[in-house]
Write an enzyme that holds these catalytic residues in place. Sequence first.
Site, PDB file in Angstrom:
ATOM      1  N   PRO A  50      43.212  41.885  36.345  1.00 27.95           N
ATOM      2  CA  PRO A  50      42.976  40.423  36.438  1.00 27.95           C
ATOM      3  C   PRO A  50      42.910  39.449  35.315  1.00 27.95           C
ATOM      4  O   PRO A  50      42.458  39.540  34.695  1.00 27.95           O
ATOM      5  CB  PRO A  50      41.398  39.809  36.334  1.00 27.95           C
ATOM      6  CG  PRO A  50      40.585  41.686  36.114  1.00 27.95           C
ATOM      7  CD  PRO A  50      41.417  42.558  35.713  1.00 27.95           C
ATOM      8  N   GLU A  51      43.847  38.393  35.396  1.00 26.37           N
ATOM      9  CA  GLU A  51      44.056  36.505  35.206  1.00 26.37           C
ATOM     10  C   GLU A  51      43.292  35.685  35.059  1.00 26.37           C
ATOM     11  O   GLU A  51      42.406  35.891  36.368  1.00 26.37           O
ATOM     12  CB  GLU A  51      45.466  36.787  35.053  1.00 26.37           C
ATOM     13  CG  GLU A  51      46.483  37.894  34.933  1.00 26.37           C
ATOM     14  CD  GLU A  51      47.895  37.823  35.128  1.00 26.37           C
ATOM     15  OE1 GLU A  51      47.953  36.421  35.495  1.00 26.37           O
ATOM     16  OE2 GLU A  51      48.239  39.063  35.148  1.00 26.37           O
TER      17      GLU A  51
END
Length: 269
Positions: free
Chosen positions: A2-3
């Site tokens: 996840p960014e």
Amino acid sequence: MPELPEVETIKRQLNSKLAGLTIKSVVILKSGREKPEGNKFIKVLTGKKIKSIDRRAKLIVWKFVDGSALVTHLKMTGRLIVVDENYKPQKHDRIIFEIGPQHLVWSDIRQFGHMNYLTSNELNATYDKLGPEPLEIKPQQIAELFKKPKTRKVKVALLDQSTLAGVGNIYADEALFRAQIKPMRRLGQITAKERLALAKAIQEILKQAIKLKGTSSQDYVDANGEQGKFEKMLNVYGRKNLPCKICGTPIVRTVVAQRGTHYCSKCQK
Ligand SMILES: [Zn+2]
């Protein structure tokens, strides 16, 4: 992993469900990735009232009314999902929090994620190591961050959380495509015009991805257990050998900064 857009999505959902509530109980199913470990973790968090759920870079930060915080890094496969009280624990679940009327499950297949309880001073020290938030500064300020060191590859600079916070492999590749810059170019070779184009591309892509609740090309789901919808917008990431959506040239996959890196050899200079 996840960014920024994925973590921001989870943060917004958790904040709307959990802010103002108190942690009633903590059950550790698999210990070892929480700090302090085991019973100390349970003791310090039980009874804490949540002021808000924030995000900084790729971190989800539970802020408590007493100033302390629980910093969560989901890493590769971590998930935080709100469930009801009838939930039956599953194989990769690590910790279940009972918060107000709901339960929050932290699960992690590959077990790289962590949860650290911090004092407000420790939280500030963590924040100080991170670069600015890309959606809180002007494109011109972002462009300044990518001037030097001149021999550094632009993709390496984009992934460095102390330069700019929140961008990871997916959005680095996509921003470079949009700005028409090859990922292995060195900062000293990039013109002022290209730098500004990159800065604007980063902001546009992150905003669009937040709107679509992120990219679910790997294991990511949001706090409701749902997938993001940005995947269909990807131009290069995960599209090795597929035709470029602009010019038809097959997308190249190479390795930069030990990370799979995707680009169009024709559109990107
Ligand atoms: Zn192309």
